[in-house]
Design an enzyme around this catalytic site. Structure first.
Site, PDB file in Angstrom:
ATOM      1  N   ASP A   1       0.869  -1.174   0.000  1.00  0.00           N
ATOM      2  CA  ASP A   1       0.000   0.000   0.000  1.00  0.00           C
ATOM      3  C   ASP A   1       0.912   1.233   0.000  1.00  0.00           C
ATOM      4  OD1 ASP A   1      -2.326   1.641   0.471  1.00  0.00           O
ATOM      5  OD2 ASP A   1      -1.625   1.780   2.551  1.00  0.00           O
TER       6      ASP A   1
ATOM      7  N   ASP B   1       0.006   5.165   0.980  1.00  0.00           N
ATOM      8  CA  ASP B   1      -0.130   6.096   2.110  1.00  0.00           C
ATOM      9  C   ASP B   1      -0.261   5.358   3.445  1.00  0.00           C
ATOM     10  OD1 ASP B   1      -0.146   8.105   0.159  1.00  0.00           O
ATOM     11  OD2 ASP B   1      -2.318   7.984  -0.042  1.00  0.00           O
TER      12      ASP B   1
ATOM     13  N   LYS C   1      -1.092  11.401   4.557  1.00  0.00           N
ATOM     14  CA  LYS C   1      -1.638  12.757   4.582  1.00  0.00           C
ATOM     15  C   LYS C   1      -3.009  12.611   3.943  1.00  0.00           C
ATOM     16  CE  LYS C   1      -0.316  17.464   4.262  1.00  0.00           C
ATOM     17  NZ  LYS C   1      -1.328  18.241   3.651  1.00  0.00           N
TER      18      LYS C   1
ATOM     19  N   HIS D   1     -11.148   5.170  -8.755  1.00  0.00           N
ATOM     20  CA  HIS D   1     -12.599   5.156  -8.519  1.00  0.00           C
ATOM     21  C   HIS D   1     -12.955   5.372  -7.049  1.00  0.00           C
ATOM     22  CE1 HIS D   1     -11.675   2.444 -12.030  1.00  0.00           C
ATOM     23  NE2 HIS D   1     -12.358   3.430 -12.579  1.00  0.00           N
TER      24      HIS D   1
ATOM     25  N   CYS E   1     -16.234  -0.850 -10.167  1.00  0.00           N
ATOM     26  CA  CYS E   1     -14.948  -1.161 -10.789  1.00  0.00           C
ATOM     27  C   CYS E   1     -14.439  -2.459 -10.192  1.00  0.00           C
ATOM     28  CB  CYS E   1     -13.937  -0.028 -10.567  1.00  0.00           C
ATOM     29  SG  CYS E   1     -13.166   0.004  -8.942  1.00  0.00           S
TER      30      CYS E   1
ATOM     31  N   CYS F   1     -11.118  -2.763  -9.490  1.00  0.00           N
ATOM     32  CA  CYS F   1      -9.753  -2.509  -9.027  1.00  0.00           C
ATOM     33  C   CYS F   1      -9.653  -1.924  -7.618  1.00  0.00           C
ATOM     34  CB  CYS F   1      -8.996  -1.642 -10.037  1.00  0.00           C
ATOM     35  SG  CYS F   1      -9.862  -0.213 -10.692  1.00  0.00           S
TER      36      CYS F   1
ATOM     37  N   LYS G   1      -9.262  -1.760  -3.987  1.00  0.00           N
ATOM     38  CA  LYS G   1      -8.961  -2.765  -2.974  1.00  0.00           C
ATOM     39  C   LYS G   1     -10.098  -2.855  -1.970  1.00  0.00           C
ATOM     40  CE  LYS G   1      -5.016  -0.643  -1.916  1.00  0.00           C
ATOM     41  NZ  LYS G   1      -3.755  -0.285  -1.228  1.00  0.00           N
TER      42      LYS G   1
ATOM     43  N   ASP H   1      -1.947  -0.573   5.755  1.00  0.00           N
ATOM     44  CA  ASP H   1      -2.448  -0.091   7.053  1.00  0.00           C
ATOM     45  C   ASP H   1      -3.974  -0.140   7.139  1.00  0.00           C
ATOM     46  OD1 ASP H   1      -2.934   2.000   5.255  1.00  0.00           O
ATOM     47  OD2 ASP H   1      -2.645   3.544   6.789  1.00  0.00           O
TER      48      ASP H   1
HETATM   49 ZN   LIG Z   1     -11.191   1.045  -9.505  1.00  0.00          ZN
END
Ligand SMILES: [Zn+2]
Length: 191
Positions: A15, A17, A24, A98, A104, A106, A108, A133
């Protein structure tokens, strides 16, 4: 259709961020990118063990209109440059632009980014891991037939109590990415 692949590699899907850079809220400027100090030794250790390294990130800020796809590409170019300064080269960055209400495959923990990366980079998903996280990040690993780890950096501490609601538990909950690499390398030896 691509040729049949003979050499498949295990990968670690990271991942972004809160896992490799300080979180942030809807990071929208490359100036705000700050990579955690343990990222270099973590990625180098995983690469030495034979893993491809791929960043997969949900970026609903695009769907929400907080920043453009072009801006995200600038942020990712900066991220690649910052890693390069530390002599780290990753294999790919994939993002989902998205939102939660878009349809979608994709976002997660859906597996679209991982299957795309597997196809592009000859990855064996069953021997691969995720680190992140959010519960979504570790669930992604199990959804694609591998395993996943929750780290306590970023939003990780707030996510721990969400594990109880999930049927699937993580392989481990650890303080940060470096400790995750140790779990992954030990687990991978058993396979
Ligand atoms: Zn997506």
């Amino acid at each position: 259709m691509k040729n049949k692949k003979e050499n498949l590699y295990p990968a670690v899907f990271l991942d972004r961020d809160g896992t490799i850079n300080h979180d942030k809220h809807y990071l929208s400027d490359e100036k705000d990118l700050k990579i955690y100090s343990f990222v270099k030794k973590s990625i180098l250790k995983l690469q030495k063990a034979g893993f491809k390294i791929v960043i997969v990130t949900n970026q609903s800020g695009i769907s929400r209109g907080f920043f453009s796809e072009n801006k995200l590409k600038k942020i990712h170019n900066k991220l690649i440059a910052l890693l390069k300064e530390q002599n780290i080269k990753i294999d790919g960055i994939y993002y989902c632009p998205h939102g939660p209400n878009d349809i979608c495959d994709c976002r997660k923990p859906k597996i679209g980014m991982a299957t795309k990366a597997a196809d592009d980079l000859n990855i064996d998903l069953k021997k691969s891991y995720t680190v992140g996280d959010s519960t979504r990040d570790y669930l992604l690993g199990y959804n694609f037939g591998g395993k996943g780890i929750l780290v306590l950096t970023g939003h990780g501490k707030k996510q721990v109590n969400k594990i109880a609601k999930e049927k699937q538990k993580p392989l481990a909950v650890v303080k940060n990415l470096y400790l995750a690499t140790e779990v992954i390398i030990n687990d991978h030896k058993k396979v």
